[in-house]
Enzyme design. Structure first.
Site, PDB file in Angstrom:
ATOM      1  CG  HIS A 127      41.297  38.840  41.405  1.00 30.97           C
ATOM      2  ND1 HIS A 127      41.836  38.332  40.385  1.00 30.97           N
ATOM      3  CD2 HIS A 127      40.522  38.345  41.974  1.00 30.97           C
ATOM      4  CE1 HIS A 127      41.243  37.046  40.534  1.00 30.97           C
ATOM      5  NE2 HIS A 127      40.564  37.157  41.507  1.00 30.97           N
ATOM      6  CG  ASP A 204      39.190  43.423  37.574  1.00 29.79           C
ATOM      7  OD1 ASP A 204      38.040  43.324  37.585  1.00 29.79           O
ATOM      8  OD2 ASP A 204      40.148  42.917  38.087  1.00 29.79           O
ATOM      9  CD  GLN A 207      34.061  41.032  43.147  1.00 27.85           C
ATOM     10  OE1 GLN A 207      32.964  41.236  43.726  1.00 27.85           O
ATOM     11  NE2 GLN A 207      34.643  40.007  43.060  1.00 27.85           N
ATOM     12  CB  CYS A 367      42.479  35.464  43.440  1.00 28.70           C
ATOM     13  SG  CYS A 367      41.880  33.836  43.423  1.00 28.70           S
TER      14      CYS A 367
HETATM   15  N1  C6P Z   1      37.018  37.039  41.990  1.00 27.32           N
HETATM   16  C1  C6P Z   1      36.446  36.462  44.272  1.00 27.32           C
HETATM   17  O1  C6P Z   1      36.098  35.402  44.824  1.00 27.32           O
HETATM   18  P1  C6P Z   1      36.959  35.668  36.481  1.00 27.32           P
HETATM   19  O2  C6P Z   1      37.596  34.708  37.430  1.00 27.32           O
HETATM   20  O3  C6P Z   1      37.846  35.859  35.243  1.00 27.32           O
HETATM   21  O4  C6P Z   1      35.433  35.535  36.180  1.00 27.32           O
HETATM   22  O5  C6P Z   1      37.185  37.046  37.391  1.00 27.32           O
HETATM   23  C2  C6P Z   1      38.410  37.218  38.016  1.00 27.32           C
HETATM   24  C3  C6P Z   1      38.449  38.544  38.843  1.00 27.32           C
HETATM   25  C4  C6P Z   1      39.092  39.638  38.540  1.00 27.32           C
HETATM   26  N2  C6P Z   1      39.023  40.810  38.902  1.00 27.32           N
HETATM   27  C5  C6P Z   1      38.404  40.927  40.383  1.00 27.32           C
HETATM   28  C6  C6P Z   1      38.134  42.019  41.020  1.00 27.32           C
HETATM   29  C7  C6P Z   1      37.727  39.567  40.698  1.00 27.32           C
HETATM   30  O6  C6P Z   1      37.107  39.659  42.060  1.00 27.32           O
HETATM   31  C8  C6P Z   1      37.831  38.601  40.168  1.00 27.32           C
HETATM   32  C9  C6P Z   1      37.080  37.222  40.590  1.00 27.32           C
HETATM   33  C10 C6P Z   1      36.487  35.989  42.650  1.00 27.32           C
HETATM   34  O7  C6P Z   1      36.733  37.408  44.437  1.00 27.32           O
HETATM   35  C11 C6P Z   1      37.134  34.550  42.333  1.00 27.32           C
HETATM   36  S1  C6P Z   1      38.977  34.618  42.510  1.00 27.32           S
END
Ligand code: C6P
Length: 409
Positions: A127, A204, A207, A367
């Site tokens: 991501h 990370d 998910q 993203c």
């Molecule tokens: N993915 C999706 O629709 P935040 O925004 O900080 O809570 O998470 C960011 C993020 C980081 N790593 C991974 C693997 C993610 O999936 C996400 C957020 C959402 O897939 C919004 S782009």
């Protein structure tokens, strides 16, 4: 093993007020859980309760409301530590979310450490939140960003990953589960390999946390990040886990109130962990809501969650084959995410039409633009399932896709 039967699912759905609403005149079919999950009533109540009964700033008040709020906030930290099986509550830093957690590690851990010649290794599945912070810190320090490649199933090629590792690798940052494809990385083995060359690992877990029981001590990762809003908690709060010895040695990420022991114009002495990393007024009710969300998923149980979500994934995958949609990402180990394209119709058009049938999916690059580039698609549709979803909702999705086809015929 506890299994969620239809009665359980019906009860659970009743606990999520939004699931019983309508969208564009149709019952809402919410299949965008990887983006953000819906909230159970107990989480909503916890936020309301905080504002109605004990809204106060934490640590700063000598009165009862502040004591209550501080105890609840620290209780949430303890719960997050338990959830991750961290060795100590002080290894839990509350942040805005996964994005802020990774930026914190990049700036406070990596920036003082890296120098030209050093390497940061990520994977081609990441991501943007696990790409851009590393690009920034590499630009700041002269270090090099390397990328472990993936295969056509959307899996990190393990031999190639190993070949990317060397004594130059100072940091390995990787997603536990890919948001764009659903691939589950074999992170335990990947962490061991990273440690063998002396690299520090940053996972990370945005998910993974909603789908998997986590144990940071068993994984032996150095940092692990997740966001509350994807695990049925409030937005604007998340967790960075870090090993105490690493966090202790790191400079603060931001300066401000409550992260200090004393301040003079000549010198500031910082607080001990975890407050050193929590400058300013925190998202107090967010942490409290997160605790309730963690209690909620734990009480359902990850075995039951996995079993139900996996069944939904298998069902949706079967229908995708029957309806001849192109699945993007067919890893052997997958979480409940189905990314796909429909003929040559742009994903945004499909997503917009689906919304007219009450179906909410994500359409776009998720993203994860490099993943789209790898599969040579501008965008995909992504249906991501939670434990409250049903096969009937997946039927609604595919019936609506049929309608899209008819419109574009
Ligand atoms: N993915 C999706 O629709 P935040 O925004 O900080 O809570 O998470 C960011 C993020 C980081 N790593 C991974 C693997 C993610 O999936 C996400 C957020 C959402 O897939 C919004 S782009």
């Amino acid at each position: 093993m506890k299994i969620l039967n239809d009665t359980d699912i019906a009860r659970i759905r009743g606990e999520f007020p939004i699931l019983n609403t309508v969208a564009k005149g149709h019952p809402l079919v919410y299949l965008d859980n990887a983006n953000t999950s819906q909230k159970p009533q107990c989480v909503i109540n916890a936020l309301k309760d905080y504002y109605e009964r004990y809204n106060a700033n934490i640590y700063r008040g000598l009165y009862e409301l502040s004591e209550l709020a501080t105890a609840a906030y620290e209780g949430a930290r303890h719960r997050a530590a338990q959830f991750l099986n961290a060795a100590d509550d002080c290894e839990i830093i509350f942040v805005k979310g996964t994005t802020e957690a990774i930026n914190l590690v990049a700036q406070s851990y990596a920036r003082p450490l890296l120098k030209p010649g050093d390497e940061v290794l990520i994977t081609a599945l990441e991501h943007h939140s696990n790409i851009v912070p590393w690009q920034i810190v590499c630009q700041q320090t002269g270090a090099t960003l390397r990328v472990a490649p993936i295969n056509l199933q959307g899996e990190v090629i393990q031999d190639a990953y190993e070949k990317c590792l060397s004594e130059k690798t100072k940091i390995v940052a990787m997603g536990h589960i890919s948001n764009a494809l659903g691939t589950i990385n074999p992170i335990a083995a990947m962490i061991t390999k990273a440690h063998a060359v002396g690299a520090v690992t940053v996972i990370d877990g945005a998910q993974a946390a909603p789908h998997t029981a986590l144990d940071v001590q068993a994984l032996n990762c150095d940092f692990y990040a997740f966001s509350s809003h994807k695990i049925y908690g409030p937005t604007g709060i998340g967790v960075l886990y870090g090993k105490k010895a690493l966090l202790d040695a790191m400079p603060p990420y931001q300066g401000g109130g409550e992260m200090i022991k004393s301040v003079t114009f000549e010198k500031t002495i910082y607080q001990d962990l975890p407050l050193k990393f929590e400058a300013g007024t925190q998202h107090i009710e967010g942490a409290i809501g997160l605790k309730v969300a963690l209690d909620y998923v734990t009480q359902i149980g990850f075995e039951a969650i996995h079993q139900h979500e996996h069944e939904l994934l298998i069902y949706a995958t079967q229908l995708a084959h029957e309806h001849k949609v192109r699945i993007i990402g067919e890893a052997k180990e997958k979480a409940s995410i189905l990314s796909f394209t429909l003929d040559n119709i742009h994903a945004h058009d499909v997503g917009t039409i689906l919304s007219h049938y009450g179906v909410a999916v994500r359409a776009g690059h998720h993203c994860a633009m490099p993943v789209m580039e790898f599969f040579q698609v501008p965008a995909t549709l992504r249906a991501s399932f939670a434990f409250y979803n049903t096969k009937a909702e997946i039927d609604t999705l595919f019936n609506a896709l049929q309608k899209v086809r008819e419109i574009f015929k």
